[in-house]
Design an enzyme around this catalytic site. Sequence first.
Site, PDB file in Angstrom:
ATOM      1  N   CYS A  91       7.491   0.046  -5.264  1.00  0.00           N
ATOM      2  CA  CYS A  91       7.945   0.421  -6.606  1.00  0.00           C
ATOM      3  C   CYS A  91       8.684   1.759  -6.560  1.00  0.00           C
ATOM      4  O   CYS A  91       9.788   1.832  -6.034  1.00  0.00           O
ATOM      5  CB  CYS A  91       6.775   0.415  -7.582  1.00  0.00           C
ATOM      6  SG  CYS A  91       7.317   0.410  -9.313  1.00  0.00           S
ATOM      7  N   HIS A 196       5.049  -5.176  -6.917  1.00  0.00           N
ATOM      8  CA  HIS A 196       3.763  -4.647  -6.467  1.00  0.00           C
ATOM      9  C   HIS A 196       3.013  -5.717  -5.674  1.00  0.00           C
ATOM     10  O   HIS A 196       2.372  -6.593  -6.272  1.00  0.00           O
ATOM     11  CB  HIS A 196       2.913  -4.215  -7.666  1.00  0.00           C
ATOM     12  CG  HIS A 196       3.414  -2.992  -8.351  1.00  0.00           C
ATOM     13  ND1 HIS A 196       3.044  -1.720  -7.969  1.00  0.00           N
ATOM     14  CD2 HIS A 196       4.267  -2.849  -9.397  1.00  0.00           C
ATOM     15  CE1 HIS A 196       3.643  -0.838  -8.749  1.00  0.00           C
ATOM     16  NE2 HIS A 196       4.395  -1.495  -9.622  1.00  0.00           N
ATOM     17  N   GLU A 198       0.228  -5.422  -4.170  1.00  0.00           N
ATOM     18  CA  GLU A 198      -1.212  -5.296  -4.422  1.00  0.00           C
ATOM     19  C   GLU A 198      -1.635  -5.944  -5.737  1.00  0.00           C
ATOM     20  O   GLU A 198      -2.825  -6.141  -5.975  1.00  0.00           O
ATOM     21  CB  GLU A 198      -1.640  -3.830  -4.396  1.00  0.00           C
ATOM     22  CG  GLU A 198      -1.126  -2.979  -5.538  1.00  0.00           C
ATOM     23  CD  GLU A 198       0.317  -2.548  -5.380  1.00  0.00           C
ATOM     24  OE1 GLU A 198       0.837  -1.881  -6.292  1.00  0.00           O
ATOM     25  OE2 GLU A 198       0.940  -2.866  -4.331  1.00  0.00           O
TER      26      GLU A 198
END
Length: 216
Positions: A91, A196, A198
């Site tokens: 990001c 992202h 994650e």
Amino acid sequence: MNNDQTDTATTHIAVIDNGICNLRSVTKALEAVGAATHVIRTPAELPAAATGLVLPGVGALRDCVASLQASGLAGTVREWIAADRPFLGVCLGMQALFEYSEEGDTRGLGILPGKVVRFELPPEYKIPHMGWNTVRFTQPGSPLAAGLKSEGESFYFVHSYHCVPDDPSVVLATADYGGAFTAAIARGNCHATQFHPEKSQARGLQLYRNFVKISR
């Protein structure tokens, strides 16, 4: 958790804490795919065992770059990438690599030629671009995309600005939101994603697993 034990069988990944990142989610994802993580806030905290470096970030790019400059880690990132050591930006960690951002008229680290611009979209498109979107990988054989479908995988995004590289050959993946934009980049062992991993469930873990393999 941080694992500071030296283990030659384990890949050690340093994760930069710039004060504005979803640190816990990133470290937990890396640990879930077998890495030992080391959170660093200064260059002196970078362990000799680290073979991969991750720069995550959320929020405003100006704050991210200012934190890196103040801590001295801006130089660490530049030197690490210049040596072609495995790097992953996430990001803001991707946006920071470029020369300039329209967000706050901010100078980036200048590692990659190009700029970061705000989405200019019709009224029916909301800003920020938030949620799941299909990512298409455009560099055949990229080790970061191993096990992921080149024709499209869904990843989670939260951003109002997107990167425009001067060199189109660094574009690793694209997505579409009122038009195509750069979703990931790769140059040598330097990789970065606008999305992202994650927050992207199994596909995100696969991408982190790939980065850990690159870092061995």
